[in-house]
Design a protein around this motif. Structure first.
Motif, PDB file in Angstrom:
ATOM      1  N   THR A   1      59.703  31.210  24.403  1.00 58.95           N
ATOM      2  CA  THR A   1      59.805  29.765  24.200  1.00 58.95           C
ATOM      3  C   THR A   1      59.401  29.073  25.486  1.00 58.95           C
ATOM      4  O   THR A   1      59.657  29.569  26.593  1.00 58.95           O
ATOM      5  CB  THR A   1      61.227  29.344  23.791  1.00 58.95           C
ATOM      6  N   TRP A   2      58.777  27.900  25.347  1.00 64.66           N
ATOM      7  CA  TRP A   2      58.433  27.067  26.496  1.00 64.66           C
ATOM      8  C   TRP A   2      59.203  25.745  26.472  1.00 64.66           C
ATOM      9  O   TRP A   2      59.038  24.932  27.360  1.00 64.66           O
ATOM     10  CB  TRP A   2      56.932  26.786  26.512  1.00 64.66           C
ATOM     11  N   SER A   3      60.021  25.554  25.454  1.00 67.67           N
ATOM     12  CA  SER A   3      60.765  24.298  25.329  1.00 67.67           C
ATOM     13  C   SER A   3      62.177  24.394  25.875  1.00 67.67           C
ATOM     14  O   SER A   3      62.701  23.435  26.441  1.00 67.67           O
ATOM     15  CB  SER A   3      60.807  23.855  23.860  1.00 67.67           C
ATOM     16  N   ILE A   4      62.835  25.531  25.686  1.00 63.59           N
ATOM     17  CA  ILE A   4      64.229  25.674  26.122  1.00 63.59           C
ATOM     18  C   ILE A   4      64.270  25.856  27.633  1.00 63.59           C
ATOM     19  O   ILE A   4      63.758  26.842  28.172  1.00 63.59           O
ATOM     20  CB  ILE A   4      64.904  26.855  25.404  1.00 63.59           C
ATOM     21  N   ALA A   5      64.895  24.897  28.313  1.00 64.59           N
ATOM     22  CA  ALA A   5      64.992  24.915  29.773  1.00 64.59           C
ATOM     23  C   ALA A   5      66.292  24.225  30.156  1.00 64.59           C
ATOM     24  O   ALA A   5      66.280  23.050  30.531  1.00 64.59           O
ATOM     25  CB  ALA A   5      63.804  24.213  30.410  1.00 64.59           C
TER      26      ALA A   5
ATOM     27  N   GLN B   1      72.653  16.127  24.618  1.00 65.39           N
ATOM     28  CA  GLN B   1      72.660  17.594  24.582  1.00 65.39           C
ATOM     29  C   GLN B   1      71.263  18.147  24.359  1.00 65.39           C
ATOM     30  O   GLN B   1      70.848  19.117  24.993  1.00 65.39           O
ATOM     31  CB  GLN B   1      73.578  18.082  23.467  1.00 65.39           C
ATOM     32  N   PHE B   2      70.537  17.521  23.433  1.00 67.14           N
ATOM     33  CA  PHE B   2      69.192  18.012  23.145  1.00 67.14           C
ATOM     34  C   PHE B   2      68.275  17.855  24.358  1.00 67.14           C
ATOM     35  O   PHE B   2      67.538  18.785  24.722  1.00 67.14           O
ATOM     36  CB  PHE B   2      68.604  17.263  21.943  1.00 67.14           C
ATOM     37  N   VAL B   3      68.326  16.693  24.996  1.00 68.62           N
ATOM     38  CA  VAL B   3      67.453  16.458  26.142  1.00 68.62           C
ATOM     39  C   VAL B   3      67.764  17.435  27.262  1.00 68.62           C
ATOM     40  O   VAL B   3      66.856  17.974  27.917  1.00 68.62           O
ATOM     41  CB  VAL B   3      67.578  14.995  26.604  1.00 68.62           C
ATOM     42  N   ARG B   4      69.044  17.697  27.504  1.00 60.17           N
ATOM     43  CA  ARG B   4      69.403  18.658  28.556  1.00 60.17           C
ATOM     44  C   ARG B   4      69.015  20.078  28.160  1.00 60.17           C
ATOM     45  O   ARG B   4      68.709  20.905  29.021  1.00 60.17           O
ATOM     46  CB  ARG B   4      70.887  18.546  28.854  1.00 60.17           C
ATOM     47  N   LEU B   5      69.000  20.363  26.870  1.00 57.00           N
ATOM     48  CA  LEU B   5      68.578  21.675  26.384  1.00 57.00           C
ATOM     49  C   LEU B   5      67.108  21.922  26.697  1.00 57.00           C
ATOM     50  O   LEU B   5      66.711  23.050  26.999  1.00 57.00           O
ATOM     51  CB  LEU B   5      68.817  21.757  24.871  1.00 57.00           C
ATOM     52  N   VAL B   6      66.289  20.864  26.614  1.00 57.41           N
ATOM     53  CA  VAL B   6      64.842  21.034  26.802  1.00 57.41           C
ATOM     54  C   VAL B   6      64.387  20.538  28.178  1.00 57.41           C
ATOM     55  O   VAL B   6      63.213  20.269  28.380  1.00 57.41           O
ATOM     56  CB  VAL B   6      64.049  20.340  25.676  1.00 57.41           C
ATOM     57  N   GLY B   7      65.316  20.462  29.123  1.00 56.28           N
ATOM     58  CA  GLY B   7      64.915  20.304  30.511  1.00 56.28           C
ATOM     59  C   GLY B   7      65.056  18.939  31.130  1.00 56.28           C
ATOM     60  O   GLY B   7      64.612  18.717  32.260  1.00 56.28           O
ATOM     61  N   GLY B   8      65.669  17.973  30.424  1.00 57.48           N
ATOM     62  CA  GLY B   8      65.890  16.663  31.019  1.00 57.48           C
ATOM     63  C   GLY B   8      64.657  15.784  31.002  1.00 57.48           C
ATOM     64  O   GLY B   8      63.610  16.131  30.448  1.00 57.48           O
TER      65      GLY B   8
ATOM     66  N   GLY C   1      52.136  17.023  22.251  1.00 53.20           N
ATOM     67  CA  GLY C   1      52.965  18.072  22.821  1.00 53.20           C
ATOM     68  C   GLY C   1      54.273  18.266  22.090  1.00 53.20           C
ATOM     69  O   GLY C   1      54.657  17.474  21.225  1.00 53.20           O
ATOM     70  N   PRO C   2      54.990  19.325  22.433  1.00 52.27           N
ATOM     71  CA  PRO C   2      56.296  19.641  21.854  1.00 52.27           C
ATOM     72  C   PRO C   2      57.408  19.243  22.813  1.00 52.27           C
ATOM     73  O   PRO C   2      57.136  18.771  23.929  1.00 52.27           O
ATOM     74  CB  PRO C   2      56.214  21.169  21.736  1.00 52.27           C
ATOM     75  N   PRO C   3      58.681  19.419  22.423  1.00 56.61           N
ATOM     76  CA  PRO C   3      59.763  19.206  23.385  1.00 56.61           C
ATOM     77  C   PRO C   3      59.499  19.977  24.673  1.00 56.61           C
ATOM     78  O   PRO C   3      59.121  21.153  24.650  1.00 56.61           O
ATOM     79  CB  PRO C   3      60.990  19.738  22.632  1.00 56.61           C
ATOM     80  N   GLY C   4      59.686  19.308  25.777  1.00 48.58           N
ATOM     81  CA  GLY C   4      59.343  19.839  27.094  1.00 48.58           C
ATOM     82  C   GLY C   4      58.401  18.910  27.829  1.00 48.58           C
ATOM     83  O   GLY C   4      58.409  18.865  29.062  1.00 48.58           O
ATOM     84  N   ILE C   5      57.583  18.136  27.106  1.00 52.30           N
ATOM     85  CA  ILE C   5      56.657  17.232  27.791  1.00 52.30           C
ATOM     86  C   ILE C   5      57.399  16.170  28.589  1.00 52.30           C
ATOM     87  O   ILE C   5      56.883  15.670  29.593  1.00 52.30           O
ATOM     88  CB  ILE C   5      55.657  16.569  26.809  1.00 52.30           C
ATOM     89  N   GLN C   6      58.621  15.844  28.173  1.00 52.07           N
ATOM     90  CA  GLN C   6      59.373  14.793  28.876  1.00 52.07           C
ATOM     91  C   GLN C   6      59.801  15.248  30.273  1.00 52.07           C
ATOM     92  O   GLN C   6      60.228  14.433  31.080  1.00 52.07           O
ATOM     93  CB  GLN C   6      60.584  14.353  28.040  1.00 52.07           C
ATOM     94  N   ARG C   7      59.658  16.539  30.559  1.00 54.70           N
ATOM     95  CA  ARG C   7      59.934  17.030  31.913  1.00 54.70           C
ATOM     96  C   ARG C   7      58.884  16.551  32.909  1.00 54.70           C
ATOM     97  O   ARG C   7      59.124  16.585  34.124  1.00 54.70           O
ATOM     98  CB  ARG C   7      59.974  18.557  31.921  1.00 54.70           C
TER      99      ARG C   7
END
Length: 713
Positions: free
Chosen positions: A55-59, A254-261, A483-489
């Motif tokens: 996975t590249w989204s979970i951070a 919770q979701f945002v922190r799951l995918v890296g803030g 992009g998928p979840p993670g781009i907001q990082r």
């Protein structure tokens, strides 16, 4: 489709990979693991292992970024793993528990609930909740649907905020001119769903897969299964994160922190920005931009940055990334220096596909830097921007290295601060196309959104390295369309190539709020409409007002005849346009505090009113107004010819009301009011203090103007 059936459930809290699992008749396992008191994960692991083992989204926030080559899907690193309580078939914490049982015919079934209220948050369908289609690889998860539930999220979705009754696809597309009410899919792959239950509790589900997903939220009906909703995952993994909360904010955080803030951008990016494809596309582009800078100053128009469209790299209609058309731009450094002297930072459009006559195409083909056909290992060549081209494979180190080198040499060294990642949906049609996957190949249907994420990361990290080399203290920043979840990082994003119309103005407000509820906080829209006809004066002014207090305010357009939306395009409303932009700069200290809260506390910058007032049922009704942070309610005017605007002001604690920002008139909370539509209706929670900025004497407003006063409302 074949039901996924269980032999039995086994509960063993705090085991290495799962707190409970069911052995399935096909040899696989369904696993449940708790990651925090309010966050759990349910995964179907096929007998042969995950189809998407990385996975590249979970951070998990605070534990660093994902390795470039991805994170092991079954990793539990970064999670607190709370102590659990076991009571028969029940497993969980004081905030979230799951009942693990068998449905009709031995089908696997999970029922998620809130222990304190005994309320069910989400329950699997009694009949065949999990299905596996061997012919296509599709996996389906079905849960019970209640008609009174509200559904939100899924990224950049159109239409009313409540998605109940719709069938929606998570699959990035180049959706120019999309229908703002019903168009789907748009640009993002974002399989996160936020649900408000009948009891007013909230639950989020994130299906961590790069494969295309279809969410049926009440369209499909089957006499044998009762009311249900479902998600179909196309040949990917069923790896679902479940998060509970008593408010929408608790779940979204919770979701945002799951995918890296959320990345905190440079403060200058909050200022008004202009991009105009017509200017950079013109044969005399550099002269036109020179005159544009002069006109900004003559009009005394506040503007903090200019976004180069791809015209700087064009020859005719075709675009050649990381090249400059010297006939249109004989001296890029000179015009860029003039932008800087005028107080404007610069952003340049970038595209991940090279046309087959690009000067670097042969070099990159030799280096095998493109997405390739699986067996022939030759570049996939498909239509792109009025030509034929090949997409860079951002899962290959040589492609990343070339990209970052070119970004430095052709963009950063030319005096442009930021790269804007565009046209990066990777809508590659060839079925045998593969991504290198850093040595573990991925079919393109499981890696399309990954390229947008890694392209964005490559741009972001190259800019960070450049800033460090140049001794700059600014934050890094980039922009991406897909992009998928993670781009907001790394990036800001927007709702893509919208069309000029009153309908788009109205419904884009919801799309922006939907993105915010999905965990994309730094968002906006192309002011005035990107595609279609030129906006007439009234529509243009209303659009500027409506977007003046969005996180991103960029006027971007591509119109027939190379005409562009610019603030002074209609002299009859130029003063009103300037006033709306100046309002943004006056509120800049407050807006910046909202960005800081988004990064620090994982809270949206703009929100539907029910986010701030979840117990006010009236706020769940569809409306045009939204909250900016905790204190400001914005009520854009979206009807042609409107002289007044009717809006609902949410209920506040006893004795408090709402204060009109412009007139200081007090309005009763918990009621509807009809107010003047002269300007942008804006209301402040009574008792709030707002810091307001003012330009230095004789100067035009800037993003870093000092606070001139703090007003108590």
């Amino acid at each position: 489709m074949k039901p996924i059936e269980a032999v039995s459930w086994v509960i063993h809290p705090q085991a290495e990979v799962a707190d409970a699992h069911a052995d399935l008749t096909d040899g696989g396992q369904l696993r449940v693991v708790f990651l925090s008191p309010t966050l759990a994960r349910m995964s179907w692991v096929p007998r042969t292992g995950f189809r998407e083992p990385r996975t590249w989204s979970i951070a998990p926030e605070g534990h660093g970024d994902v390795p470039w080559e991805g994170r092991a899907r079954d990793s539990l690193a970064g999670f607190e793993r709370p102590p659990l309580q076991v009571d028969g078939e029940y497993l969980g914490t004081e905030r979230l528990r799951v009942r693990l049982t068998a449905g009709r015919g031995g089908a696997v079934r999970a029922i998620w609930s809130d222990p304190s209220s005994q309320s069910v948050l989400m329950e699997d369908r009694v009949t065949s909740a999990y299905l596996d289609e061997r012919r296509t690889g599709l996996v389906r998860h079905s849960v019970v649907r209640h008609p009174g539930e509200h559904y939100f999220g899924l990224g950049d979705k159109t239409g009313p905020l409540n998605l109940h009754g719709r069938r929606l696809r998570c699959l990035g597309q180049d959706s120019i001119g999309y229908d703002p009410l019903s168009g789907d899919p748009l640009y993002k792959h974002w399989p996160f769903l936020l649900t408000r239950t009948l009891q007013g509790l909230w639950i989020g589900t994130y299906y961590d897969t790069l494969s295309a997903c279809t969410f049926d939220l009440g369209c499909e009906h089957d006499n044998y299964h009762g009311l249900f909703r479902s998600v179909d995952i196309d040949d990917g993994d069923l790896d679902c994160y479940v998060m509970a909360g008593r408010t929408p904010g608790e779940v979204i955080a919770q979701f945002v922190r799951l995918v890296g803030g959320t990345h905190l951008p440079p403060r200058w990016t909050l200022g008004y920005a202009q991009t105009a494809m017509g200017l950079a596309d013109a044969p005399d582009a550099q002269q036109q931009l020179d005159r544009f800078i002069d006109e900004c100053q003559r009009q005394r128009m506040p503007i903090s940055s200019f976004h180069y469209g791809s015209g700087y790299s064009s020859r005719g209609k075709q675009r050649y990334v990381f090249t400059w058309n010297a006939s249109k731009f004989p001296d890029p450094q000179a015009i860029n220096a003039k932008f800087h002297r005028a107080g404007m930072r610069l952003v340049a459009n970038l595209k991940p596909c090279l046309l087959d006559d690009h000067p670097a195409y042969a070099q990159l083909q030799e280096a095998q830097a493109f997405v390739e056909h699986e067996h022939s290992q030759t570049p996939v060549v498909e239509p792109y921007w009025d030509g034929q081209g090949s997409h860079l494979d951002f899962t290959k180190p040589q492609a990343i290295a070339w990209w970052q080198t070119q970004l430095r040499e052709q963009i950063l060294e030319k005096g442009i601060e930021i790269g804007w990642n565009d046209n990066n949906e990777y809508a590659i049609a060839a079925e045998d196309a593969i991504s290198h996957g850093f040595g573990q190949a991925l079919p393109i249907h499981r890696s399309r959104p990954l390229h947008a994420l890694l392209m964005t990361r490559a741009t972001f990290e190259a800019q960070m390295a450049w800033q460090a080399q140049e001794g700059q203290q600014d934050h890094a920043f980039t922009v991406t369309r897909a992009g998928p979840p993670g781009i907001q990082r790394y990036a800001q994003t927007w709702s893509g190539d919208n069309t000029t119309s009153w309908a788009t103005l109205k419904w884009n407000i919801r799309t922006g709020l939907q993105m915010s509820l999905s965990g994309m906080f730094n968002i906006g829209h192309d002011v005035g409409g990107f595609y279609g006809p030129l906006p007439e004066p009234e529509l243009f002014l209303r659009w500027v007002q409506a977007c003046a207090l969005n996180p991103r305010m960029v006027m971007n357009s591509w119109k027939a005849g190379n005409v562009s939306n610019v603030p002074w395009m209609h002299p009859s409303v130029t003063d009103g346009v300037r006033s709306a932009i100046e309002l943004r700069y006056r509120l800049m200290p407050y807006l910046w505090s909202c960005f800081e809260a988004a990064s620090r506390d994982a809270v949206p910058i703009i929100r539907p009113t029910f986010y701030n007032f979840p117990d006010d049922e009236q706020c769940l009704q569809d409306s045009d107004e939204f909250m900016l942070g905790d204190s400001l309610l914005v009520a854009p005017v979206v009807q042609a010819g409107a002289q007044t605007r009717t809006l609902y002001l949410p209920a506040l604690p006893k004795g408090l009301g709402w204060i009109d920002f412009h007139t200081r008139q007090r309005f009763q909370a918990g009621q509807s009011h009809t107010v003047s539509a002269d300007g942008l209706p804006l209301f402040v929670v009574q008792g709030a203090s707002l810091p307001l900025a003012a330009p230095r004497p004789g100067e035009v407003a800037r993003f870093d103007d000092p606070v001139s006063e703090t007003v108590q409302f």
